[in-house]
Design a protein around this motif. Sequence first.
Motif, PDB file in Angstrom:
ATOM      1  N   THR A  48       0.850  -1.183   0.000  1.00  0.00           N
ATOM      2  CA  THR A  48       0.000   0.000   0.000  1.00  0.00           C
ATOM      3  C   THR A  48       0.894   1.244   0.000  1.00  0.00           C
ATOM      4  N   PRO A  49       0.435   2.362  -0.564  1.00  0.00           N
ATOM      5  CA  PRO A  49       1.265   3.569  -0.598  1.00  0.00           C
ATOM      6  C   PRO A  49       1.505   4.119   0.802  1.00  0.00           C
ATOM      7  N   LEU A  50       2.705   4.653   1.017  1.00  0.00           N
ATOM      8  CA  LEU A  50       3.075   5.135   2.346  1.00  0.00           C
ATOM      9  C   LEU A  50       2.345   6.406   2.739  1.00  0.00           C
ATOM     10  N   LYS A  51       2.174   7.345   1.782  1.00  0.00           N
ATOM     11  CA  LYS A  51       1.660   8.669   2.128  1.00  0.00           C
ATOM     12  C   LYS A  51       0.619   9.178   1.128  1.00  0.00           C
ATOM     13  N   SER A  52       0.014   8.289   0.380  1.00  0.00           N
ATOM     14  CA  SER A  52      -0.963   8.720  -0.624  1.00  0.00           C
ATOM     15  C   SER A  52      -2.105   7.722  -0.685  1.00  0.00           C
ATOM     16  N   GLY A  53      -3.056   7.988  -1.584  1.00  0.00           N
ATOM     17  CA  GLY A  53      -4.175   7.066  -1.744  1.00  0.00           C
ATOM     18  C   GLY A  53      -4.929   6.835  -0.458  1.00  0.00           C
ATOM     19  N   ILE A  54      -5.081   5.581  -0.084  1.00  0.00           N
ATOM     20  CA  ILE A  54      -5.812   5.235   1.127  1.00  0.00           C
ATOM     21  C   ILE A  54      -5.080   5.697   2.379  1.00  0.00           C
ATOM     22  N   ASN A  55      -3.767   5.919   2.286  1.00  0.00           N
ATOM     23  CA  ASN A  55      -2.960   6.364   3.436  1.00  0.00           C
ATOM     24  C   ASN A  55      -2.525   7.821   3.311  1.00  0.00           C
ATOM     25  N   TRP A  56      -3.321   8.648   2.698  1.00  0.00           N
ATOM     26  CA  TRP A  56      -2.984  10.047   2.455  1.00  0.00           C
ATOM     27  C   TRP A  56      -2.688  10.806   3.756  1.00  0.00           C
ATOM     28  N   GLY A  57      -3.365  10.459   4.818  1.00  0.00           N
ATOM     29  CA  GLY A  57      -3.187  11.180   6.078  1.00  0.00           C
ATOM     30  C   GLY A  57      -1.987  10.737   6.888  1.00  0.00           C
ATOM     31  N   HIS A  58      -1.268   9.736   6.401  1.00  0.00           N
ATOM     32  CA  HIS A  58      -0.180   9.147   7.188  1.00  0.00           C
ATOM     33  C   HIS A  58       1.199   9.560   6.672  1.00  0.00           C
ATOM     34  N   ASN A  59       2.162   9.504   7.550  1.00  0.00           N
ATOM     35  CA  ASN A  59       3.570   9.704   7.193  1.00  0.00           C
ATOM     36  C   ASN A  59       4.245   8.335   7.194  1.00  0.00           C
ATOM     37  N   GLY A  60       3.813   7.502   6.266  1.00  0.00           N
ATOM     38  CA  GLY A  60       4.271   6.118   6.278  1.00  0.00           C
ATOM     39  C   GLY A  60       3.794   5.423   7.533  1.00  0.00           C
ATOM     40  N   ARG A  61       4.624   4.555   8.064  1.00  0.00           N
ATOM     41  CA  ARG A  61       4.283   3.847   9.301  1.00  0.00           C
ATOM     42  C   ARG A  61       4.747   4.614  10.540  1.00  0.00           C
ATOM     43  N   ASN A  62       5.148   5.861  10.345  1.00  0.00           N
ATOM     44  CA  ASN A  62       5.676   6.677  11.446  1.00  0.00           C
ATOM     45  C   ASN A  62       4.626   7.528  12.140  1.00  0.00           C
ATOM     46  N   GLY A  63       3.370   7.343  11.760  1.00  0.00           N
ATOM     47  CA  GLY A  63       2.319   8.151  12.371  1.00  0.00           C
ATOM     48  C   GLY A  63       1.656   9.052  11.360  1.00  0.00           C
TER      49      GLY A  63
ATOM     50  N   ARG B  73      -4.465  15.837  11.334  1.00  0.00           N
ATOM     51  CA  ARG B  73      -5.084  14.783  10.533  1.00  0.00           C
ATOM     52  C   ARG B  73      -5.537  13.630  11.416  1.00  0.00           C
ATOM     53  N   THR B  74      -6.511  12.873  10.902  1.00  0.00           N
ATOM     54  CA  THR B  74      -7.071  11.762  11.672  1.00  0.00           C
ATOM     55  C   THR B  74      -6.548  10.405  11.212  1.00  0.00           C
ATOM     56  N   GLY B  75      -5.947  10.354  10.029  1.00  0.00           N
ATOM     57  CA  GLY B  75      -5.497   9.094   9.450  1.00  0.00           C
ATOM     58  C   GLY B  75      -6.494   8.505   8.481  1.00  0.00           C
ATOM     59  N   ASN B  76      -7.707   9.063   8.455  1.00  0.00           N
ATOM     60  CA  ASN B  76      -8.721   8.570   7.530  1.00  0.00           C
ATOM     61  C   ASN B  76      -8.703   9.302   6.182  1.00  0.00           C
ATOM     62  N   GLU B  77      -7.932  10.371   6.077  1.00  0.00           N
ATOM     63  CA  GLU B  77      -7.872  11.133   4.837  1.00  0.00           C
ATOM     64  C   GLU B  77      -7.475  10.204   3.687  1.00  0.00           C
ATOM     65  N   ALA B  78      -8.218  10.240   2.595  1.00  0.00           N
ATOM     66  CA  ALA B  78      -7.959   9.296   1.507  1.00  0.00           C
ATOM     67  C   ALA B  78      -8.528   9.809   0.199  1.00  0.00           C
ATOM     68  N   TYR B  79      -8.013   9.266  -0.879  1.00  0.00           N
ATOM     69  CA  TYR B  79      -8.577   9.539  -2.209  1.00  0.00           C
ATOM     70  C   TYR B  79      -8.307   8.333  -3.105  1.00  0.00           C
ATOM     71  N   LEU B  80      -9.042   8.258  -4.196  1.00  0.00           N
ATOM     72  CA  LEU B  80      -8.836   7.235  -5.209  1.00  0.00           C
ATOM     73  C   LEU B  80      -8.058   7.860  -6.359  1.00  0.00           C
ATOM     74  N   SER B  81      -6.935   7.281  -6.717  1.00  0.00           N
ATOM     75  CA  SER B  81      -6.122   7.818  -7.805  1.00  0.00           C
ATOM     76  C   SER B  81      -6.734   7.461  -9.156  1.00  0.00           C
ATOM     77  N   ILE B  82      -6.689   8.400 -10.075  1.00  0.00           N
ATOM     78  CA  ILE B  82      -7.144   8.177 -11.442  1.00  0.00           C
ATOM     79  C   ILE B  82      -5.953   8.408 -12.366  1.00  0.00           C
TER      80      ILE B  82
END
Length: 262
Positions: free
Chosen positions: A13-28, A34-43
């Motif tokens: 899964t992407p570290l900082k984009s797509g479904i994990n847009w709100g995350h800084n990889g696995r570092n939080g 941000r809540t961690g739920n921020e997400a988008y579908l790439s086109i």
Amino acid sequence: MYRYTFTIRGGDTPLKSGINWGHNGRNGLRQPTRTGNEAYLSISKQVHKERPIFLPQRGEKILVLTDDEEIFVCVVAQEYRKAIQTCGNNRILGAYIRERIDIPSGAYVETKDLSRYGRDSIRLSKIHEGLYFLNFDSQLTLANWEEYLWSIEDRETNILQEDSEKQILIESIFVRVHQLNIDIYGGFLALWDKTIEDYFVDSDLIIIKDIDTDNVLYDEGGSPLIVAVFNYCHSIDLETSIDDLQSLQCEIITKDLLFTNL
């Protein structure tokens, strides 16, 4: 239709984009707000190139219906229309996906989470201008099995049966329906053209075989799979309906599990 996969090249899964847009990889989280739920579908650009009117212009809203009867107002976002996200709050889509795959709200989504759920992609279909259908169902039935074929990349063409006048070419995938004790092969009928000394495609074809004996029980050309199965049931005086058949659970068998005598 458009298939969006939650994983990227390499299967992660992407570290900082797509479904994990709100995350800084696995570092939080990327940011404290941000809540961690921020997400988008790439086109991808290829989608716009091949189907330029599949999506409206950037900033325009669309209505997305889901297979589990949810409704989302989304917006086409980012430069070059390369994303779809829920309108007004991009956390809604991410929260919805996490709830469906049964992980905590805001959690970092990993490949193992998708594998446990049983699906790593969605299918987005355009019903009408501004209206779309999102399928993320993980239970395979005769009603939705075609959605899953798009997720299988190792699909080759094989000859199922051949004689002097015709051959039936199929992809190395078939559907097994245990409740009916049948395997269903979908392909196309190819006829021999003496002029060009080659085969040409004549029609689509469905072949139904007995699981135990591998004998051909029924074949039908030019019909959707579910219709062919319904007609097969009728031919053996098995009373059923299209709705009943669509609800039957099935499994897709890939070439590694094909019978050796095919």
